[in-house]
Design an enzyme around this catalytic site. Structure first.
Site, PDB file in Angstrom:
ATOM      1  N   GLN A 123       0.821  -1.207   0.000  1.00  0.00           N
ATOM      2  CA  GLN A 123       0.000   0.000   0.000  1.00  0.00           C
ATOM      3  C   GLN A 123       0.858   1.261   0.000  1.00  0.00           C
ATOM      4  OE1 GLN A 123      -2.332  -0.953   3.495  1.00  0.00           O
ATOM      5  NE2 GLN A 123      -0.495  -1.739   4.476  1.00  0.00           N
ATOM      6  N   GLU A 141       0.957  -9.011  11.238  1.00  0.00           N
ATOM      7  CA  GLU A 141       0.795  -7.830  10.375  1.00  0.00           C
ATOM      8  C   GLU A 141       1.382  -8.183   9.009  1.00  0.00           C
ATOM      9  OE1 GLU A 141      -0.296  -4.382  10.347  1.00  0.00           O
ATOM     10  OE2 GLU A 141       0.455  -4.641   8.306  1.00  0.00           O
ATOM     11  N   ASP A 149       0.524 -12.943   6.363  1.00  0.00           N
ATOM     12  CA  ASP A 149      -0.875 -12.802   5.977  1.00  0.00           C
ATOM     13  C   ASP A 149      -1.766 -13.422   7.064  1.00  0.00           C
ATOM     14  OD1 ASP A 149      -3.384 -13.087   4.918  1.00  0.00           O
ATOM     15  OD2 ASP A 149      -2.721 -13.922   3.005  1.00  0.00           O
ATOM     16  N   GLY A 150      -2.598 -12.583   7.677  1.00  0.00           N
ATOM     17  CA  GLY A 150      -3.439 -13.042   8.776  1.00  0.00           C
ATOM     18  C   GLY A 150      -4.411 -14.147   8.385  1.00  0.00           C
ATOM     19  N   ASP A 166      -7.584  -5.636  13.619  1.00  0.00           N
ATOM     20  CA  ASP A 166      -7.349  -4.196  13.478  1.00  0.00           C
ATOM     21  C   ASP A 166      -6.865  -3.945  12.059  1.00  0.00           C
ATOM     22  OD1 ASP A 166      -6.797  -1.542  13.741  1.00  0.00           O
ATOM     23  OD2 ASP A 166      -5.048  -1.799  15.025  1.00  0.00           O
ATOM     24  N   SER A 167      -7.806  -3.958  11.144  1.00  0.00           N
ATOM     25  CA  SER A 167      -7.439  -3.925   9.724  1.00  0.00           C
ATOM     26  C   SER A 167      -7.864  -2.616   9.083  1.00  0.00           C
ATOM     27  CB  SER A 167      -8.172  -5.058   9.009  1.00  0.00           C
ATOM     28  OG  SER A 167      -9.555  -4.765   8.984  1.00  0.00           O
ATOM     29  N   THR A 168      -7.528  -2.460   7.826  1.00  0.00           N
ATOM     30  CA  THR A 168      -8.105  -1.373   7.042  1.00  0.00           C
ATOM     31  C   THR A 168      -9.570  -1.743   6.752  1.00  0.00           C
ATOM     32  OG1 THR A 168      -7.125  -2.433   5.106  1.00  0.00           O
ATOM     33  CG2 THR A 168      -5.915  -0.595   6.030  1.00  0.00           C
ATOM     34  N   PRO A 187      -8.132  -4.271   0.034  1.00  0.00           N
ATOM     35  CA  PRO A 187      -7.273  -5.429   0.330  1.00  0.00           C
ATOM     36  C   PRO A 187      -7.696  -6.233   1.556  1.00  0.00           C
ATOM     37  CG  PRO A 187      -5.987  -3.372   0.277  1.00  0.00           C
ATOM     38  CD  PRO A 187      -7.389  -3.017  -0.014  1.00  0.00           C
TER      39      PRO A 187
HETATM   40  N1  AG3 Z   1      -7.224   0.418  11.629  1.00  0.00           N
HETATM   41  C1  AG3 Z   1      -8.566   0.806  11.264  1.00  0.00           C
HETATM   42  C2  AG3 Z   1      -8.555   1.770  10.146  1.00  0.00           C
HETATM   43  C3  AG3 Z   1      -9.844   2.010   9.527  1.00  0.00           C
HETATM   44  C4  AG3 Z   1      -9.920   3.421   9.129  1.00  0.00           C
HETATM   45  N2  AG3 Z   1     -10.707   3.595   7.983  1.00  0.00           N
HETATM   46  C5  AG3 Z   1     -10.785   4.762   7.334  1.00  0.00           C
HETATM   47  N3  AG3 Z   1     -10.193   5.797   7.768  1.00  0.00           N
HETATM   48  N4  AG3 Z   1     -11.489   4.824   6.252  1.00  0.00           N
HETATM   49  C6  AG3 Z   1      -6.434   1.484  12.111  1.00  0.00           C
HETATM   50  C7  AG3 Z   1      -5.122   1.086  12.579  1.00  0.00           C
HETATM   51  C8  AG3 Z   1      -4.927   1.598  13.947  1.00  0.00           C
HETATM   52  N5  AG3 Z   1      -4.229   0.675  14.734  1.00  0.00           N
END
Ligand code: AG3
EC number: 2.5.1.104
Length: 281
Positions: free
Chosen positions: A32, A107, A144-145, A162-164, A169
């Site tokens: 990314q 991660e 890869d989780g 704790d993902s995007t 992805p």
């Molecule tokens: N993980 C969640 C991020 C989601 C945010 N989404 C967005 N901004 N569209 C964040 C990582 C923090 N440890």
């Protein structure tokens, strides 16, 4: 040239923005595009593929709520898995619990860990120890989780994703198949939690994830919280395996956590959800 604002654009032109002093770092990792800004009022800002991951001032509004409700609802969380969370904030909160014997963080992108270690004041010391393999209660796996969970023969009391966002992805982390492998890897009593996107702007993704989790876990709860830096309210989904009541938390264990945003004495207020969303769930 200096940029003066960073804006994350959500669907339909809804923006969340910060005034910024400068961009400190920018790179294309294997997975990314990563950027770090110095903001005017919220410390440093971490951005992945144009989406806000955290601002230093207020990141606890996300990390506390992702971690402590499940940790305090579980009677004795000893083994914890974190998927994603490369900045270290989630793991930092997990390790505040004295019950934890071992936490594993998987991660996918070492670029996130490295940039967070160098630029952010979120979990510097922890990341330093993790990278050196010197943290006695936690280990970092770059991988890869989805694959890790499928292949691991370890069992966990709590799994935290704790993902995007559930778009792009990380989409696989919101699939029924993934929930099944998570359910399998939970101990007889276990809790699973995932962030699930903006209540207003990713409502359909939230509904899809909720329905898929319902097909897998014994019980599923949704809740929301205002997170600084995200299009709030932000949603979270909790999957329960076995005999645990997520509506109750151990407020005595909470006293040692030094909480700032999440209030375990008012745990029930987490479950606030706009009526139209609740009607759809
Ligand atoms: N993980 C969640 C991020 C989601 C945010 N989404 C967005 N901004 N569209 C964040 C990582 C923090 N440890």
């Amino acid at each position: 040239e200096q940029e003066r604002a960073f804006i994350e654009w959500y669907p339909r032109g809804y923006g969340v923005g910060f005034k910024v002093r400068e961009r400190l770092f920018e790179t294309q990792t294997k997975y990314q595009r990563l950027e770090i800004y110095e903001t005017e009022g919220f410390g440093k800002l971490l951005v992945l593929d144009g989406t806000v991951q955290l601002v230093e001032v207020g990141e606890e509004s996300y990390h506390e709520v992702l971690v402590h409700p499940v940790m305090l609802a579980h009677p004795n969380p000893r083994r914890v898995l974190v998927i994603g969370g490369g900045d270290g904030g989630t793991l930092r909160e997990v390790l505040k619990h004295g019950t934890v014997e071992k936490a594993t963080m998987v991660e996918i992108d070492d670029g996130v860990v490295e940039a967070s270690y160098i630029y952010l004041d979120v979990a510097k010391d922890l990341l330093d120890r993790l990278l050196k393999g010197e943290e006695p209660r936690a280990e970092l796996i770059i991988g890869d989780g989805v694959k890790y969970l499928r292949e691991s023969d370890e069992r966990f009391d709590v799994i935290i994703v704790d993902s995007t966002d559930p778009v792009g992805p990380a989409k696989l982390l919101f699939s029924e198949e993934f929930y099944r492998s998570a359910y399998e890897k939970l101990n007889e009593k276990g809790l699973y939690i995932t962030q699930a996107g903006s209540v207003y702007l990713f409502t359909n993704e939230l509904l899809d994830a909720y329905r898929a989790m319902k097909r897998v876990f014994d019980r599923v709860y949704y809740f929301s919280f205002p997170v600084i830096g995200y299009a709030s309210p932000w949603s979270f989904l909790v999957g329960v395996k076995g005999d645990i009541d997520f509506r109750k938390v151990d407020t005595r264990r909470a006293e040692k956590l030094g909480l700032y945003y999440y209030d375990p004495e008012r745990h029930e207020t987490l479950f606030q959800m706009p009526k139209y969303v609740r009607d759809l769930l």
